[in-house]
Design a protein around this motif. Structure first.
Motif: not given
Length: 530
Positions: A401-411
């Motif tokens: 979930s942490f990795l998915v969160l970083l993906f979302e916020h990078a975009y």
């Protein structure tokens, strides 16, 4: 410019929202300067709040007087809005297109966002370069230099950089003229297993008899072209103790095309196994994952098993170089596998090292415009981390979930962390003063609890991931998240957490009973077990 000028129709009633694996919702659609909002009076319905910056493209369809707007998002979600009235539909679509393509940072949501939570820790000050360099300085003859304090030597480096102690600022300025965009070699990581004598990293003198490795992520032709232009190439005559290894990694335009093909394959509803496998292979995404991981493992192997210094060289030093150096640290350093350590890694190796997030994440997989400098470089890195996490599920403190969160916020994000292309740009825009850091949100106790891996057990060892094709899987948590229901996976995860908690309770009871037994045995020797 006023946002109102771009909003032709701010509100429409009777709009029907279709979302993957969620019930259809009818309600009122509202457009604000930064959000598309759909709210309903129906019971137990969740409102839609979608940042315009998360919208990659839209499509319009008409059936009679009802128009449909297909909204394709940068997080790979696809939703449909059925808007009554052709004029209203066209106005809404035109407004969304205008609001979602604003490229001025000063107009973006993080500059307007005010947190509804208490900021316990200011994330902008959580991972300052001077704090990270203290560890380097304590372990080796490294030093921090403020040669770039006004960003004049290298616009994409932070004001403070780590370099070997016996390299002065004048030497750094001269080296910068030899390097692309002034990106002279800097110290990134010191492996504690290496001896104190192996101190001189990158461009400093190696011990007699010791070799260093230059891992060049450019093709041989590109490297030779750089050499012909008089820069960006370490000739063997001048670096006799350094061995060059070419591990070519694809550049941004190829990676962007690969992402587009992968997402197209994941959205293909033809249900043909041959077609699915053919499209997946044609995207080459898994090949890129394999090549990046292989190169990172090579760098880690040189450092850990040979005690050697490693210089990672890329075309610009802001993309493939960062993928390799950061993944090598995850393999080698258990601290980087903690939630806070990983945040520090992203800050140090990506944000402060000058990865151009604003350019790379301007578009995702659905954009209709021709790619300029967009590329899923950071997403590929996160995918590689997920591959290692999947192979070593107990060695990471954070969950998927942490990795998915970083993906979302990078975009697309309400936080200012990933705005801008460099520390210099973020400083010029005063983002640390004007926006909230993503780390301020992540490091709240309730959010940390959500992102923590329940299987985590601290592992101080180096971890070596398998890069065999059979070992690398498609990251379903990102690429298939909106294509199939996660209900069964969510239920399985909850059951796993329940079992782990129950196991802890039983373990605590066992420990308590053992203490009680030991106490009884000391009080009555006759009770001692044989």
């Amino acid at each position: 410019m006023e946002f109102a000028e771009l909003i032709k129709t701010p509100r429409v009633d009777g709009v029907v929202l279709h979302r993957p694996f969620m019930p259809t919702v009818e309600g009122t659609l509202c457009l604000t300067g930064h959000h598309l909002i759909l709210s309903s009076r129906q019971d137990n319905t969740e409102e839609l709040w979608l940042l315009h910056s998360n919208i990659d493209s839209i499509e319009k369809r008409f059936v009679g007087s009802v128009g449909s707007i297909i909204v394709k998002c940068k997080d790979l979600r696809v939703i449909q809005l059925d808007v009554p009235g052709m004029e209203e539909c066209l106005n809404i679509a035109s407004s969304i297109e205008a609001l979602s393509t604003l490229d001025s940072v000063s107009l973006m949501y993080p500059l307007f966002y005010r947190p509804m939570f208490e900021v316990i820790e200011d994330g902008w000050n959580s991972f300052l370069p001077e704090d990270a360099f203290k560890d380097l300085e304590s372990m080796m003859s490294g030093d921090s230099s403020d040669v770039n304090k006004d960003f004049s030597v290298c616009p994409s480096y932070p004001p403070l950089v780590a370099v070997p102690k016996d390299v002065d600022d004048d030497a750094l300025r001269k080296v910068a003229t030899f390097r692309h965009s002034g990106r002279f070699p800097v110290l990134s990581y010191y492996h504690k297993k290496n001896g104190m004598e192996d101190e001189k990293l990158i461009n400093a003198t190696l011990r007699p008899g010791k070799r260093g490795y230059i891992i060049d992520t450019r093709t041989v032709n590109v490297a030779q072209q750089a050499k012909a232009r008089g820069g960006g190439f370490e000739s063997e005559a001048n670096y006799p103790q350094w061995r060059r290894i070419h591990k070519a990694l694809e550049r941004s335009n190829v990676l962007q095309e690969s992402l587009i093909k992968l997402v197209e394959a994941c959205n293909d509803q033809s249900h043909s196994m041959d077609r699915w496998l053919s499209k997946l292979e044609a995207s080459n995404w898994q090949t890129h994952v394999k090549e990046i991981l292989t190169t990172a493992c090579l760098a880690a192997q040189c450092i850990d098993r040979e005690g050697a210094s490693v210089l990672v060289h890329g075309t610009e030093g802001t993309d493939s170089t960062l993928q390799v150096t950061s993944l090598a640290q995850i393999i080698l350093d258990p601290a980087c596998r903690t939630i806070r350590g990983f945040q520090g890694l992203v800050e140090r190796e990506w944000l402060q090292a000058g990865h151009p997030f604003q350019q790379r994440c301007a578009q995702s997989a659905y954009s209709n415009s021709k790619p300029r400098q967009e590329a899923p470089v950071f997403l590929l890195f996160l995918d590689c981390v997920w591959q290692i996490l999947r192979q070593f599920p107990c060695s990471f403190e954070f969950s998927e979930s942490f990795l998915v969160l970083l993906f979302e916020h990078a975009y697309a994000s309400q936080f200012g962390t990933f705005l801008g292309n460099s520390t210099a740009e973020r400083a010029k825009l005063s983002l640390p003063e004007k926006t909230v850091s993503l780390w301020s949100w992540v490091n709240r106790p309730q959010e940390l609890e959500r992102l923590t891996n329940p299987l985590y057990e601290a592992n101080s060892l180096v971890i070596w991931p398998s890069v065999a094709p059979q070992s690398l899987l498609l990251w379903e948590g990102v690429f298939l998240r909106w294509n199939r229901s996660s209900k069964c996976l969510d239920e399985a995860y909850e059951e796993m957490v329940h079992i782990i908690e129950y196991n802890k309770e039983l373990q605590n009871k066992v420990n308590t009973l053992r203490r009680q037994l030991a106490q009884l045995e000391t009080e009555d020797p006759l009770l001692q077990t044989p």
